[in-house]
Design a protein around this motif. Structure first.
Motif, PDB file in Angstrom:
ATOM      1  N   SER A 125       0.885   3.037  -1.250  1.00  0.00           N
ATOM      2  CA  SER A 125       1.352   4.264  -1.899  1.00  0.00           C
ATOM      3  C   SER A 125       2.865   4.332  -1.876  1.00  0.00           C
ATOM      4  O   SER A 125       3.524   3.765  -0.996  1.00  0.00           O
ATOM      5  CB  SER A 125       0.757   5.495  -1.211  1.00  0.00           C
ATOM      6  OG  SER A 125       1.232   5.591   0.115  1.00  0.00           O
ATOM      7  N   GLU A 142      -1.423   1.986   5.662  1.00  0.00           N
ATOM      8  CA  GLU A 142      -0.309   2.835   5.246  1.00  0.00           C
ATOM      9  C   GLU A 142       0.320   3.599   6.405  1.00  0.00           C
ATOM     10  O   GLU A 142       1.426   4.113   6.279  1.00  0.00           O
ATOM     11  CB  GLU A 142      -0.774   3.815   4.173  1.00  0.00           C
ATOM     12  CG  GLU A 142      -1.216   3.131   2.885  1.00  0.00           C
ATOM     13  CD  GLU A 142      -1.681   4.125   1.845  1.00  0.00           C
ATOM     14  OE1 GLU A 142      -1.451   5.336   2.034  1.00  0.00           O
ATOM     15  OE2 GLU A 142      -2.279   3.706   0.847  1.00  0.00           O
ATOM     16  N   ARG A 165       3.606  10.909  -6.301  1.00  0.00           N
ATOM     17  CA  ARG A 165       3.008   9.874  -5.451  1.00  0.00           C
ATOM     18  C   ARG A 165       2.065   9.027  -6.280  1.00  0.00           C
ATOM     19  O   ARG A 165       1.238   9.546  -7.041  1.00  0.00           O
ATOM     20  CB  ARG A 165       2.244  10.509  -4.283  1.00  0.00           C
ATOM     21  CG  ARG A 165       1.607   9.506  -3.330  1.00  0.00           C
ATOM     22  CD  ARG A 165       0.892  10.207  -2.179  1.00  0.00           C
ATOM     23  NE  ARG A 165       0.277   9.284  -1.249  1.00  0.00           N
ATOM     24  CZ  ARG A 165      -0.958   8.806  -1.384  1.00  0.00           C
ATOM     25  NH1 ARG A 165      -1.711   9.186  -2.414  1.00  0.00           N
ATOM     26  NH2 ARG A 165      -1.457   7.973  -0.484  1.00  0.00           N
ATOM     27  N   VAL A 174      -0.482   5.328  -6.182  1.00  0.00           N
ATOM     28  CA  VAL A 174      -1.170   4.332  -5.368  1.00  0.00           C
ATOM     29  C   VAL A 174      -1.427   3.109  -6.236  1.00  0.00           C
ATOM     30  O   VAL A 174      -1.969   3.226  -7.348  1.00  0.00           O
ATOM     31  CB  VAL A 174      -2.498   4.879  -4.818  1.00  0.00           C
ATOM     32  CG1 VAL A 174      -3.245   3.780  -4.052  1.00  0.00           C
ATOM     33  CG2 VAL A 174      -2.247   6.076  -3.905  1.00  0.00           C
ATOM     34  N   ARG A 185      -4.607  -0.789  -0.646  1.00  0.00           N
ATOM     35  CA  ARG A 185      -3.920   0.258  -1.398  1.00  0.00           C
ATOM     36  C   ARG A 185      -2.543   0.513  -0.795  1.00  0.00           C
ATOM     37  O   ARG A 185      -2.418   0.646   0.421  1.00  0.00           O
ATOM     38  CB  ARG A 185      -4.749   1.543  -1.358  1.00  0.00           C
ATOM     39  CG  ARG A 185      -6.060   1.441  -2.095  1.00  0.00           C
ATOM     40  CD  ARG A 185      -7.059   2.507  -1.635  1.00  0.00           C
ATOM     41  NE  ARG A 185      -6.502   3.850  -1.678  1.00  0.00           N
ATOM     42  CZ  ARG A 185      -6.586   4.663  -2.723  1.00  0.00           C
ATOM     43  NH1 ARG A 185      -7.214   4.261  -3.823  1.00  0.00           N
ATOM     44  NH2 ARG A 185      -6.072   5.886  -2.674  1.00  0.00           N
TER      45      ARG A 185
END
Length: 331
Positions: A124, A284, A102, A104, A122
């Motif tokens: 991801s 997100e 993962r 970001v 941000r």
């Protein structure tokens, strides 16, 4: 005169007093100075990140909404700067990543004085699993179709491409330039920010986890409508508004389906009685399909209100409005 934007609220944190202040005309951020100079450099908008393979991620964004001159961009993976780009570049492939990891990403604009503006939101992304040696590219996507949606948007759809290891992403090309990417489970994309009355040619390529890219689909040629119409396809669908009473007060409950943009819709603006009341931010955790939102409206029965919403598209622009609904408290 510089207008200060309405306050932005998270769905779970929107309090009654804040929204009531917005409804009564006091919903501006404190400290606004009507006589201040022009806007400072703001953050890039519409940032998205899409895994292109097990080791690459495609990052895209749109320029800041401020009018300050931008001389370049810097892309960050976490706190590490990984790319420096010119002001004309709004997408980049970040390579050398680890599989099943993962990451970001954020993007910052650089002004003419060399200083960096604030970081974007941000975003991801998780890279897919690595695959054994694979020299077989996916079959090319078939059945590419397109539909003009107003003067600034087109909607594309295609048939799923086959691959012995699975398709990770689809890349959309305008001419020979890659302009957009969507995940391998998607077979449609909404392209926005186009010029009215302009002819475009689009193709789609499929990509697998080993970075093998298919041949291009047959082209589709579209000409956007004349005029600035955002297009009905960018509006929230099935929008409903109802009222309810709880704790001796009235609330408006909203429900809708997110527009099919080929990406997340991270925010919605709520307009009440013709004025923007609040911005609902999901970031997100944006709903992929059905969405709901509720807010306090007051304690008076028989009060009549008009409400409508619009979503923020993946490129950072705002889509078309939903139909306006009228509700009356106590009914």
């Amino acid at each position: 005169m510089r207008r200060v934007p309405p306050r932005t609220l998270l769905p779970q944190a929107a309090c009654a007093a804040a929204l009531l202040a917005a409804v009564t005309g006091c919903g501006l951020l404190p400290g606004g100075d009507a006589g201040a100079a022009g806007p400072a450099l703001s953050e890039p908008v519409g940032v998205t990140a899409q895994a292109g393979s097990a080791t690459t991620v495609h990052v895209m964004w749109n320029r800041p909404v401020s009018t300050t001159e931008v001389t370049g961009y810097e892309v960050f993976r976490g706190s590490v700067r990984v790319k420096e780009l010119t002001a004309q570049q709004h997408m980049v492939d970040v390579s050398g990543l680890r599989a099943t990891s993962r990451y970001v990403f954020t993007v910052r604009a650089r002004g003419k004085d060399g200083a960096l503006g604030p970081a974007s939101r941000r975003v991801s992304v998780t890279t897919p699993a690595a695959v054994a040696a694979d020299g077989h590219a996916p079959d090319r996507p078939g059945g590419l179709r397109g539909r003009v949606d107003g003067g600034r948007a087109v909607s594309l759809s295609w048939r799923k491409a086959s691959d012995d290891r699975g398709v990770v992403s689809y890349d959309v090309y305008q001419g020979t330039t890659k302009i957009h990417s969507v995940g391998g489970t998607r077979t449609r994309a909404l392209l926005t920010g186009l010029r009215p009355g302009t002819a475009y040619t689009f193709r789609v390529r499929a990509r697998d986890a080993a970075d093998n890219v298919s041949a291009a689909s047959d082209p589709v040629r579209l000409t956007t409508a004349r005029g600035p119409d955002e297009g009905a396809g960018t509006a929230p669908q099935g929008f409903r508004a109802t009222t309810r009473r709880a704790d001796k007060a009235y609330y408006i409950d909203l429900a809708w389906t997110a527009p099919q943009t080929g990406g997340d819709v991270p925010a919605y603006q709520v307009y009440l009685d013709g004025k923007q009341a609040t911005t609902v931010m999901w970031g997100e955790s944006a709903p992929k399909d059905k969405a709901t939102y509720s807010f306090y409206i007051g304690e008076t029965a028989g009060a009549r209100h008009r409400v409508r919403i619009r979503g923020q598209l993946p490129d950072g622009t705002w889509g078309a409005f939903s139909p306006e609904r009228t509700v009356t408290t106590g009914q």
